[in-house]
Design a protein around this motif. Structure first.
Motif, PDB file in Angstrom:
ATOM      1  N   ARG A  10       0.989  -1.204   0.121  1.00 58.59           N
ATOM      2  CA  ARG A  10      -0.066   0.094  -0.019  1.00 58.59           C
ATOM      3  C   ARG A  10       0.819   1.392  -0.158  1.00 58.59           C
ATOM      4  NH1 ARG A  10      -1.157   2.254   5.368  1.00 58.59           N
ATOM      5  NH2 ARG A  10      -0.098   1.077   7.160  1.00 58.59           N
ATOM      6  N   TYR A  11       1.865   1.241   0.537  1.00 60.87           N
ATOM      7  CA  TYR A  11       2.912   2.432   0.669  1.00 60.87           C
ATOM      8  C   TYR A  11       3.162   2.908  -0.761  1.00 60.87           C
ATOM      9  CZ  TYR A  11       2.980   2.083   5.654  1.00 60.87           C
ATOM     10  OH  TYR A  11       2.692   1.748   6.953  1.00 60.87           O
ATOM     11  N   ILE A  12       3.592   1.857  -1.479  1.00 62.17           N
ATOM     12  CA  ILE A  12       3.785   2.199  -3.025  1.00 62.17           C
ATOM     13  C   ILE A  12       2.949   2.883  -3.661  1.00 62.17           C
ATOM     14  CG2 ILE A  12       4.313   1.170  -5.285  1.00 62.17           C
ATOM     15  CD1 ILE A  12       6.903   1.011  -3.631  1.00 62.17           C
ATOM     16  N   TRP A  13       1.738   2.532  -3.349  1.00 64.15           N
ATOM     17  CA  TRP A  13       0.552   3.440  -4.102  1.00 64.15           C
ATOM     18  C   TRP A  13       0.427   4.739  -3.466  1.00 64.15           C
ATOM     19  CZ3 TRP A  13      -0.530   2.038  -8.764  1.00 64.15           C
ATOM     20  CH2 TRP A  13      -0.576   0.939  -9.073  1.00 64.15           C
ATOM     21  N   VAL A  14       0.590   4.676  -2.295  1.00 65.06           N
ATOM     22  CA  VAL A  14       0.123   6.037  -1.540  1.00 65.06           C
ATOM     23  C   VAL A  14       1.420   7.135  -2.110  1.00 65.06           C
ATOM     24  CG1 VAL A  14       0.500   7.327   0.622  1.00 65.06           C
ATOM     25  CG2 VAL A  14      -0.814   5.254   0.591  1.00 65.06           C
ATOM     26  N   VAL A  15       2.672   6.574  -2.235  1.00 66.00           N
ATOM     27  CA  VAL A  15       3.630   7.712  -2.655  1.00 66.00           C
ATOM     28  C   VAL A  15       3.630   7.976  -4.029  1.00 66.00           C
ATOM     29  CG1 VAL A  15       5.319   7.091  -0.652  1.00 66.00           C
ATOM     30  CG2 VAL A  15       5.488   5.822  -2.775  1.00 66.00           C
ATOM     31  N   PHE A  40      -6.148   8.758   4.654  1.00 65.16           N
ATOM     32  CA  PHE A  40      -5.938   7.285   4.433  1.00 65.16           C
ATOM     33  C   PHE A  40      -4.808   6.714   5.117  1.00 65.16           C
ATOM     34  CE2 PHE A  40      -3.557   4.132   1.940  1.00 65.16           C
ATOM     35  CZ  PHE A  40      -4.798   3.244   1.671  1.00 65.16           C
ATOM     36  N   LEU A  41      -3.815   7.460   5.256  1.00 68.09           N
ATOM     37  CA  LEU A  41      -2.493   6.705   6.076  1.00 68.09           C
ATOM     38  C   LEU A  41      -3.054   6.799   7.614  1.00 68.09           C
ATOM     39  CD1 LEU A  41       0.411   8.891   4.819  1.00 68.09           C
ATOM     40  CD2 LEU A  41      -0.005   6.585   4.543  1.00 68.09           C
ATOM     41  N   PHE A  42      -3.771   7.463   8.022  1.00 65.96           N
ATOM     42  CA  PHE A  42      -4.251   7.496   9.501  1.00 65.96           C
ATOM     43  C   PHE A  42      -5.290   6.297   9.746  1.00 65.96           C
ATOM     44  CE2 PHE A  42      -7.393   8.987  12.920  1.00 65.96           C
ATOM     45  CZ  PHE A  42      -6.300   8.599  14.084  1.00 65.96           C
ATOM     46  N   GLU A  43      -6.138   6.276   8.830  1.00 67.50           N
ATOM     47  CA  GLU A  43      -7.296   5.045   8.681  1.00 67.50           C
ATOM     48  C   GLU A  43      -6.643   3.910   8.598  1.00 67.50           C
ATOM     49  OE1 GLU A  43     -10.111   5.489  10.067  1.00 67.50           O
ATOM     50  OE2 GLU A  43     -10.440   7.610  10.331  1.00 67.50           O
ATOM     51  N   THR A  44      -5.554   3.650   7.787  1.00 70.54           N
ATOM     52  CA  THR A  44      -5.205   2.242   7.426  1.00 70.54           C
ATOM     53  C   THR A  44      -3.990   1.947   8.423  1.00 70.54           C
ATOM     54  OG1 THR A  44      -3.849   3.416   5.775  1.00 70.54           O
ATOM     55  CG2 THR A  44      -5.880   2.496   5.027  1.00 70.54           C
ATOM     56  N   SER A  45      -3.591   2.931   9.234  1.00 72.22           N
ATOM     57  CA  SER A  45      -2.484   2.494  10.316  1.00 72.22           C
ATOM     58  C   SER A  45      -2.861   1.087  11.047  1.00 72.22           C
ATOM     59  CB  SER A  45      -2.201   3.755  11.191  1.00 72.22           C
ATOM     60  OG  SER A  45      -3.039   4.056  11.889  1.00 72.22           O
ATOM     61  N   VAL A  46      -1.690   0.410  11.202  1.00 72.51           N
ATOM     62  CA  VAL A  46      -1.814  -0.716  11.941  1.00 72.51           C
ATOM     63  C   VAL A  46      -1.249  -1.041  13.207  1.00 72.51           C
ATOM     64  CG1 VAL A  46      -2.491  -2.103   9.953  1.00 72.51           C
ATOM     65  CG2 VAL A  46      -0.343  -1.969  10.522  1.00 72.51           C
ATOM     66  N   TYR A  62      18.514  -2.079  16.036  1.00 69.02           N
ATOM     67  CA  TYR A  62      19.714  -1.866  16.375  1.00 69.02           C
ATOM     68  C   TYR A  62      19.946  -0.263  16.302  1.00 69.02           C
ATOM     69  CZ  TYR A  62      24.636  -1.267  15.594  1.00 69.02           C
ATOM     70  OH  TYR A  62      25.808  -1.032  15.599  1.00 69.02           O
ATOM     71  N   LEU A  63      19.246   0.213  15.383  1.00 69.06           N
ATOM     72  CA  LEU A  63      19.572   1.744  15.220  1.00 69.06           C
ATOM     73  C   LEU A  63      18.430   2.396  16.022  1.00 69.06           C
ATOM     74  CD1 LEU A  63      20.053   1.928  11.521  1.00 69.06           C
ATOM     75  CD2 LEU A  63      21.752   2.229  13.048  1.00 69.06           C
ATOM     76  N   LEU A  64      17.535   1.937  16.846  1.00 71.64           N
ATOM     77  CA  LEU A  64      16.697   2.534  17.515  1.00 71.64           C
ATOM     78  C   LEU A  64      15.704   3.581  17.110  1.00 71.64           C
ATOM     79  CD1 LEU A  64      18.937   3.236  20.880  1.00 71.64           C
ATOM     80  CD2 LEU A  64      17.335   1.402  20.441  1.00 71.64           C
ATOM     81  N   ILE A  65      15.443   3.101  15.702  1.00 67.76           N
ATOM     82  CA  ILE A  65      14.580   3.975  14.984  1.00 67.76           C
ATOM     83  C   ILE A  65      13.232   3.165  14.670  1.00 67.76           C
ATOM     84  CG2 ILE A  65      16.143   5.235  13.623  1.00 67.76           C
ATOM     85  CD1 ILE A  65      15.879   3.292  11.092  1.00 67.76           C
ATOM     86  N   PRO A  66      12.097   3.793  14.383  1.00 63.13           N
ATOM     87  CA  PRO A  66      10.776   3.095  14.534  1.00 63.13           C
ATOM     88  C   PRO A  66      10.612   2.123  13.446  1.00 63.13           C
ATOM     89  CG  PRO A  66      10.471   5.202  13.470  1.00 63.13           C
ATOM     90  CD  PRO A  66      11.756   5.270  14.214  1.00 63.13           C
ATOM     91  N   TYR A  67      10.079   0.854  13.739  1.00 66.24           N
ATOM     92  CA  TYR A  67       9.918  -0.268  12.713  1.00 66.24           C
ATOM     93  C   TYR A  67       8.647  -0.169  12.027  1.00 66.24           C
ATOM     94  CZ  TYR A  67       8.878  -4.728  10.585  1.00 66.24           C
ATOM     95  OH  TYR A  67       8.446  -5.858  10.021  1.00 66.24           O
ATOM     96  N   VAL A  68       8.519   0.206  10.889  1.00 66.46           N
ATOM     97  CA  VAL A  68       7.288   0.181  10.296  1.00 66.46           C
ATOM     98  C   VAL A  68       7.124  -0.979   9.018  1.00 66.46           C
ATOM     99  CG1 VAL A  68       5.473   1.413   8.841  1.00 66.46           C
ATOM    100  CG2 VAL A  68       7.038   2.744  10.462  1.00 66.46           C
ATOM    101  N   PRO A  69       6.289  -2.039   9.609  1.00 60.82           N
ATOM    102  CA  PRO A  69       6.158  -3.189   8.492  1.00 60.82           C
ATOM    103  C   PRO A  69       5.810  -2.753   7.118  1.00 60.82           C
ATOM    104  CG  PRO A  69       5.255  -3.736  10.575  1.00 60.82           C
ATOM    105  CD  PRO A  69       5.469  -2.129  10.519  1.00 60.82           C
ATOM    106  N   GLY A  70       6.579  -3.183   6.066  1.00 61.57           N
ATOM    107  CA  GLY A  70       6.311  -3.015   4.782  1.00 61.57           C
ATOM    108  C   GLY A  70       6.638  -1.656   4.026  1.00 61.57           C
ATOM    109  N   VAL A  71       7.208  -0.759   4.962  1.00 54.90           N
ATOM    110  CA  VAL A  71       7.627   0.654   4.504  1.00 54.90           C
ATOM    111  C   VAL A  71       9.070   0.508   3.513  1.00 54.90           C
ATOM    112  CG1 VAL A  71       8.979   1.302   6.394  1.00 54.90           C
ATOM    113  CG2 VAL A  71       7.414   3.036   5.010  1.00 54.90           C
ATOM    114  N   GLY A  72       9.737  -0.441   3.832  1.00 46.15           N
ATOM    115  CA  GLY A  72      11.078  -0.705   3.157  1.00 46.15           C
ATOM    116  C   GLY A  72      10.823  -0.889   1.700  1.00 46.15           C
ATOM    117  N   GLU A  73       9.753  -1.174   1.238  1.00 46.80           N
ATOM    118  CA  GLU A  73       9.321  -1.399  -0.416  1.00 46.80           C
ATOM    119  C   GLU A  73       9.615   0.181  -0.977  1.00 46.80           C
ATOM    120  OE1 GLU A  73       8.837  -3.742  -3.580  1.00 46.80           O
ATOM    121  OE2 GLU A  73       9.145  -4.286  -1.464  1.00 46.80           O
ATOM    122  N   VAL A  74       9.298   1.261  -0.400  1.00 44.17           N
ATOM    123  CA  VAL A  74       9.415   2.627  -0.860  1.00 44.17           C
ATOM    124  C   VAL A  74      10.641   2.857  -1.272  1.00 44.17           C
ATOM    125  CG1 VAL A  74       7.348   3.179   0.259  1.00 44.17           C
ATOM    126  CG2 VAL A  74       9.504   3.863   1.144  1.00 44.17           C
TER     127      VAL A  74
END
Length: 360
Positions: free
Chosen positions: A96-101, A147-153, A227-239
């Protein structure tokens, strides 16, 4: 598309499994967009010249710009085409992130295209009226935010992360919507204001987009994010594929846009690219890092705000001319010097933004 094909072929030949790696597809995204830009660029420039779709130059601007009158513009369409094709070829289209961006970029590109069309084809120098431009930008920006707010998991997807601090963050709740709107619309207009000199806006966009791509890669990997203490967001790596496409398309466009420019990007490119890096920053949860890395865009925007406010309140101007790059031109800096120095500032700011990955 090609990614889906390689998944199918991997069932019969394991060598195609290499396409499962984000890093490999990101490289392919860069190269594909770059090659498309090189292939389409000369033809597009010729056609724009034949149709006499050339830049109008302000008479009250720096006199050195008068010679640029008639230079083909709306070249940002080249960037959008290269980004779109490269992303569709190499990204996982079920993400879904691909289509959003991608759709955000295309929507802002349409707004910019119509603005350029009115200016250059209908010969109305005012273009799309500001209130209508901001109205449509707001509609798209709010739609993306909702959309991003309503689809956040997960709560992470709506949390504001403060760079350089290990455990400082705020759960935004519904405030995520206005923040996302401001980031996307604000960045879109900031890049548009910066696009006033040959190559001035495109390389900072490439640098910031590439850096956000790295954030996307790390944020989408649970081990690296931990490891880097940054937020993990599943699936966002695809962007990272999309970010790579921005870098490749941008560098390809710079080939033709470098001083002296053969083509300008116009609003179609500037509004789209600004929205692209804005929405990238949102999905990887690095809005504040975007402010740092995009410092040149921030300076340009602030200079316009200060100039207008000062003139309305006191009748005096702070700068010789706004945006800021014109101020330095009128002080006697040659255009290439202004461009390269703003590029250098961007490199420094991007490195500071990337340092936030380790300094916490």
């Amino acid at each position: 598309m090609l990614y889906a094909l390689t998944q199918y072929l991997a069932e019969t030949y394991s060598g195609f499994n290499v396409f499962q790696y984000l890093s490999f597809r990101a490289i392919l995204g860069v190269l594909t967009a770059l090659i498309i830009s090189f292939m389409i660029g000369p033809t597009m420039i010729r056609r724009l010249s034949m149709k006499q779709i050339g830049q109008n130059i302000r008479e009250d601007g720096p006199q050195s710009h008068l010679s640029k009158a008639g230079t083909p513009t709306m070249g940002g369409a080249l960037i959008i085409v290269a980004i779109t094709i490269s992303t569709l070829l190499w990204a996982d289209l079920s993400n879904r992130y691909i289509w959003v961006v991608l759709l955000t970029t295309l929507a802002f590109g349409v707004i910019g295209f119509y603005d350029d069309y009115i200016k250059l084809v209908r010969c109305d120098p005012n273009g799309l009226k500001a209130r209508y431009k901001y109205f449509w930008q707001s509609i798209v920006g709010l739609a993306v935010a909702v959309f991003l707010f309503e689809t956040s998991v997960s709560p992470t997807e709506t949390t504001l992360i403060v760079p350089f601090f290990k455990e400082v963050s705020w759960q935004l709740g519904w405030l995520f919507i206005p923040l996302t709107y401001l980031v996307i619309v604000g960045t879109s207009n900031a890049v548009n204001l910066t696009d006033g000199l040959d190559g001035l806006a495109i390389l900072p966009t490439v640098l910031v987009g590439g850096a956000l791509g790295l954030f996307a890669f790390l944020t989408g990997n649970v081990k690296l994010a931990s490891y880097l203490l940054i937020p993990y967001v599943p699936g966002v790596g695809e962007v990272v594929i999309f970010a790579g496409a921005i870098a490749g398309a941008g560098l390809g466009f710079l080939w033709f846009n470098a001083y002296p420019a053969q083509v300008f990007m116009g609003d179609v490119g500037a509004l789209a690219l600004g929205a692209a890096i804005g929405v990238l920053a949102v999905v990887v949860r690095q809005e504040l890092v975007l402010v740092i890395m995009g410092g040149v865009f921030v300076m340009e925007t602030v200079s316009v705000i200060l100039q207008v406010a000062s003139y309305k309140l006191t009748g005096k101007r702070i700068f010789r001319m706004a945006p800021l790059h014109h101020h330095f031109e009128l002080k006697g800096w040659p255009e290439p010097r202004v461009i390269v120095r703003f590029w250098i500032i961007t490199v420094i700011l991007v490195l500071i933004g990337l340092a936030s990955l380790k300094i916490r």
